[in-house]
Motif scaffolding. Structure first.
Motif, PDB file in Angstrom:
ATOM      1  N   MET A 109       0.840  -1.181   0.000  1.00  0.00           N
ATOM      2  CA  MET A 109       0.000   0.000   0.000  1.00  0.00           C
ATOM      3  C   MET A 109       0.887   1.246   0.000  1.00  0.00           C
ATOM      4  SD  MET A 109      -3.158  -1.121   0.054  1.00  0.00           S
ATOM      5  CE  MET A 109      -4.084   0.303   0.506  1.00  0.00           C
ATOM      6  N   TRP A 110       0.384   2.277  -0.662  1.00  0.00           N
ATOM      7  CA  TRP A 110       1.100   3.547  -0.764  1.00  0.00           C
ATOM      8  C   TRP A 110       0.227   4.673  -0.214  1.00  0.00           C
ATOM      9  CZ3 TRP A 110       1.336   2.233  -6.575  1.00  0.00           C
ATOM     10  CH2 TRP A 110       2.235   1.185  -6.793  1.00  0.00           C
ATOM     11  N   PRO A 111      -0.041   4.701   1.096  1.00  0.00           N
ATOM     12  CA  PRO A 111      -0.994   5.688   1.624  1.00  0.00           C
ATOM     13  C   PRO A 111      -0.563   7.132   1.415  1.00  0.00           C
ATOM     14  CG  PRO A 111       0.090   4.515   3.418  1.00  0.00           C
ATOM     15  CD  PRO A 111       0.496   3.830   2.139  1.00  0.00           C
ATOM     16  N   GLN A 112       0.698   7.447   1.625  1.00  0.00           N
ATOM     17  CA  GLN A 112       1.154   8.834   1.474  1.00  0.00           C
ATOM     18  C   GLN A 112       1.050   9.284   0.016  1.00  0.00           C
ATOM     19  OE1 GLN A 112       1.972  10.971   3.897  1.00  0.00           O
ATOM     20  NE2 GLN A 112       2.286  12.594   2.396  1.00  0.00           N
ATOM     21  N   ALA A 113       1.550   8.466  -0.898  1.00  0.00           N
ATOM     22  CA  ALA A 113       1.496   8.813  -2.320  1.00  0.00           C
ATOM     23  C   ALA A 113       0.046   8.903  -2.803  1.00  0.00           C
ATOM     24  CB  ALA A 113       2.273   7.789  -3.144  1.00  0.00           C
ATOM     25  N   ALA A 114      -0.810   8.000  -2.319  1.00  0.00           N
ATOM     26  CA  ALA A 114      -2.219   8.031  -2.722  1.00  0.00           C
ATOM     27  C   ALA A 114      -2.893   9.305  -2.228  1.00  0.00           C
ATOM     28  CB  ALA A 114      -2.943   6.795  -2.185  1.00  0.00           C
ATOM     29  N   ALA A 115      -2.597   9.710  -1.001  1.00  0.00           N
ATOM     30  CA  ALA A 115      -3.189  10.944  -0.460  1.00  0.00           C
ATOM     31  C   ALA A 115      -2.728  12.162  -1.256  1.00  0.00           C
ATOM     32  CB  ALA A 115      -2.826  11.097   1.016  1.00  0.00           C
ATOM     33  N   GLU A 116      -1.452  12.195  -1.601  1.00  0.00           N
ATOM     34  CA  GLU A 116      -0.942  13.319  -2.395  1.00  0.00           C
ATOM     35  C   GLU A 116      -1.589  13.349  -3.776  1.00  0.00           C
ATOM     36  OE1 GLU A 116       3.271  12.778  -2.345  1.00  0.00           O
ATOM     37  OE2 GLU A 116       3.404  13.201  -0.199  1.00  0.00           O
ATOM     38  N   ARG A 117      -1.737  12.201  -4.393  1.00  0.00           N
ATOM     39  CA  ARG A 117      -2.367  12.125  -5.722  1.00  0.00           C
ATOM     40  C   ARG A 117      -3.836  12.555  -5.633  1.00  0.00           C
ATOM     41  NH1 ARG A 117      -1.951  12.853 -10.920  1.00  0.00           N
ATOM     42  NH2 ARG A 117      -3.460  11.630 -12.034  1.00  0.00           N
ATOM     43  N   ALA A 118      -4.523  12.117  -4.595  1.00  0.00           N
ATOM     44  CA  ALA A 118      -5.934  12.484  -4.422  1.00  0.00           C
ATOM     45  C   ALA A 118      -6.077  14.001  -4.247  1.00  0.00           C
ATOM     46  CB  ALA A 118      -6.528  11.742  -3.225  1.00  0.00           C
ATOM     47  N   GLU A 119      -5.156  14.618  -3.510  1.00  0.00           N
ATOM     48  CA  GLU A 119      -5.194  16.078  -3.354  1.00  0.00           C
ATOM     49  C   GLU A 119      -4.979  16.778  -4.689  1.00  0.00           C
ATOM     50  OE1 GLU A 119      -2.430  17.245  -0.319  1.00  0.00           O
ATOM     51  OE2 GLU A 119      -3.377  15.941   1.159  1.00  0.00           O
ATOM     52  N   ALA A 120      -4.073  16.247  -5.512  1.00  0.00           N
ATOM     53  CA  ALA A 120      -3.837  16.830  -6.835  1.00  0.00           C
ATOM     54  C   ALA A 120      -5.081  16.699  -7.713  1.00  0.00           C
ATOM     55  CB  ALA A 120      -2.633  16.158  -7.499  1.00  0.00           C
ATOM     56  N   ILE A 121      -5.758  15.572  -7.630  1.00  0.00           N
ATOM     57  CA  ILE A 121      -6.991  15.367  -8.401  1.00  0.00           C
ATOM     58  C   ILE A 121      -8.060  16.346  -7.924  1.00  0.00           C
ATOM     59  CG2 ILE A 121      -8.873  13.735  -8.861  1.00  0.00           C
ATOM     60  CD1 ILE A 121      -6.237  13.171 -10.376  1.00  0.00           C
ATOM     61  N   ASP A 122      -8.181  16.522  -6.610  1.00  0.00           N
ATOM     62  CA  ASP A 122      -9.155  17.487  -6.078  1.00  0.00           C
ATOM     63  C   ASP A 122      -8.889  18.888  -6.624  1.00  0.00           C
ATOM     64  OD1 ASP A 122     -10.476  15.554  -4.630  1.00  0.00           O
ATOM     65  OD2 ASP A 122      -9.506  16.054  -2.717  1.00  0.00           O
ATOM     66  N   ARG A 123      -7.613  19.293  -6.695  1.00  0.00           N
ATOM     67  CA  ARG A 123      -7.286  20.624  -7.243  1.00  0.00           C
ATOM     68  C   ARG A 123      -7.714  20.719  -8.700  1.00  0.00           C
ATOM     69  NH1 ARG A 123      -2.728  19.853  -4.146  1.00  0.00           N
ATOM     70  NH2 ARG A 123      -1.482  19.118  -5.901  1.00  0.00           N
ATOM     71  N   ARG A 124      -7.462  19.669  -9.475  1.00  0.00           N
ATOM     72  CA  ARG A 124      -7.839  19.694 -10.889  1.00  0.00           C
ATOM     73  C   ARG A 124      -9.351  19.792 -11.052  1.00  0.00           C
ATOM     74  NH1 ARG A 124      -4.856  15.097 -14.188  1.00  0.00           N
ATOM     75  NH2 ARG A 124      -6.051  16.110 -15.837  1.00  0.00           N
ATOM     76  N   ILE A 125     -10.095  19.124 -10.208  1.00  0.00           N
ATOM     77  CA  ILE A 125     -11.562  19.199 -10.280  1.00  0.00           C
ATOM     78  C   ILE A 125     -12.026  20.606  -9.938  1.00  0.00           C
ATOM     79  CG2 ILE A 125     -13.697  18.386  -9.190  1.00  0.00           C
ATOM     80  CD1 ILE A 125     -12.324  15.616  -9.010  1.00  0.00           C
ATOM     81  N   ARG A 126     -11.431  21.214  -8.926  1.00  0.00           N
ATOM     82  CA  ARG A 126     -11.790  22.598  -8.576  1.00  0.00           C
ATOM     83  C   ARG A 126     -11.490  23.556  -9.720  1.00  0.00           C
ATOM     84  NH1 ARG A 126      -9.855  21.012  -3.457  1.00  0.00           N
ATOM     85  NH2 ARG A 126      -7.798  21.901  -3.879  1.00  0.00           N
ATOM     86  N   PRO A 186     -13.071   9.292 -14.167  1.00  0.00           N
ATOM     87  CA  PRO A 186     -12.799   8.340 -13.085  1.00  0.00           C
ATOM     88  C   PRO A 186     -12.107   8.977 -11.882  1.00  0.00           C
ATOM     89  CG  PRO A 186     -11.116   8.111 -14.737  1.00  0.00           C
ATOM     90  CD  PRO A 186     -12.096   9.162 -15.242  1.00  0.00           C
ATOM     91  N   ALA A 187     -12.288  10.271 -11.697  1.00  0.00           N
ATOM     92  CA  ALA A 187     -11.560  11.001 -10.653  1.00  0.00           C
ATOM     93  C   ALA A 187     -11.674  10.319  -9.298  1.00  0.00           C
ATOM     94  CB  ALA A 187     -12.079  12.427 -10.564  1.00  0.00           C
ATOM     95  N   GLY A 188     -10.524  10.022  -8.734  1.00  0.00           N
ATOM     96  CA  GLY A 188     -10.477   9.454  -7.401  1.00  0.00           C
ATOM     97  C   GLY A 188     -10.659   7.953  -7.316  1.00  0.00           C
ATOM     98  N   ALA A 189     -10.929   7.303  -8.441  1.00  0.00           N
ATOM     99  CA  ALA A 189     -11.105   5.846  -8.410  1.00  0.00           C
ATOM    100  C   ALA A 189      -9.785   5.192  -8.010  1.00  0.00           C
ATOM    101  CB  ALA A 189     -11.549   5.333  -9.772  1.00  0.00           C
ATOM    102  N   PRO A 190      -9.811   4.293  -7.018  1.00  0.00           N
ATOM    103  CA  PRO A 190      -8.574   3.638  -6.615  1.00  0.00           C
ATOM    104  C   PRO A 190      -8.079   2.683  -7.695  1.00  0.00           C
ATOM    105  CG  PRO A 190     -10.426   2.720  -5.424  1.00  0.00           C
ATOM    106  CD  PRO A 190     -10.953   3.866  -6.240  1.00  0.00           C
ATOM    107  N   VAL A 209      -6.357   7.028  -8.811  1.00  0.00           N
ATOM    108  CA  VAL A 209      -5.349   7.188  -7.765  1.00  0.00           C
ATOM    109  C   VAL A 209      -4.724   5.824  -7.470  1.00  0.00           C
ATOM    110  CG1 VAL A 209      -4.948   7.871  -5.367  1.00  0.00           C
ATOM    111  CG2 VAL A 209      -6.609   9.122  -6.775  1.00  0.00           C
ATOM    112  N   PRO A 210      -3.442   5.646  -7.804  1.00  0.00           N
ATOM    113  CA  PRO A 210      -2.794   4.373  -7.480  1.00  0.00           C
ATOM    114  C   PRO A 210      -2.615   4.244  -5.966  1.00  0.00           C
ATOM    115  CG  PRO A 210      -1.202   5.895  -8.418  1.00  0.00           C
ATOM    116  CD  PRO A 210      -2.535   6.562  -8.488  1.00  0.00           C
ATOM    117  N   VAL A 211      -3.080   3.132  -5.407  1.00  0.00           N
ATOM    118  CA  VAL A 211      -3.030   2.952  -3.960  1.00  0.00           C
ATOM    119  C   VAL A 211      -2.075   1.851  -3.524  1.00  0.00           C
ATOM    120  CG1 VAL A 211      -5.340   3.880  -3.584  1.00  0.00           C
ATOM    121  CG2 VAL A 211      -5.044   1.438  -3.991  1.00  0.00           C
ATOM    122  N   GLY A 212      -1.588   1.050  -4.456  1.00  0.00           N
ATOM    123  CA  GLY A 212      -0.672  -0.028  -4.094  1.00  0.00           C
ATOM    124  C   GLY A 212      -0.435  -0.947  -5.272  1.00  0.00           C
ATOM    125  N   ALA A 213       0.419  -1.921  -5.044  1.00  0.00           N
ATOM    126  CA  ALA A 213       0.745  -2.882  -6.087  1.00  0.00           C
ATOM    127  C   ALA A 213       0.115  -4.225  -5.756  1.00  0.00           C
ATOM    128  CB  ALA A 213       2.256  -3.035  -6.206  1.00  0.00           C
TER     129      ALA A 213
END
Length: 70
Positions: free
Chosen positions: A1-18, A25-29, A52-56
């Motif tokens: 699992m990549w919780p930190q990277a996933a959270a950062e990616r999700a924040e970037a997606i939120d900015r793009r949506i704003r 597929p915004a935010g789909a794991p 959002v990539p969450v793990g391998a």
């Protein structure tokens, strides 16, 4: 699992949506195939679309080939 990277990616997606980017597929794991990695074309396209990539995933070793001499 990549919780930190996933959270950062999700924040970037939120900015793009704003900013009114259309990302269906915004935010789909997304689980990434371990043998492919984040830079493979199969992974890069969904990430660019907002997933959002969450793990391998884990992959098992190929089965041992049967011995020619039994």
């Amino acid at each position: 699992m990549w919780p930190q990277a996933a959270a950062e990616r999700a924040e970037a997606i939120d900015r793009r949506i704003r900013e009114r980017d259309r990302l269906p597929p915004a935010g789909a794991p997304l689980a990434v195939k371990a043998t492919e990695g984040l830079r493979s074309l199969q992974t890069a396209r969904p990430i660019a679309a907002g997933c959002v990539p969450v793990g391998a995933t884990s992959t098992s070793a190929p089965p041992a080939s049967p011995s020619a001499s039994s």
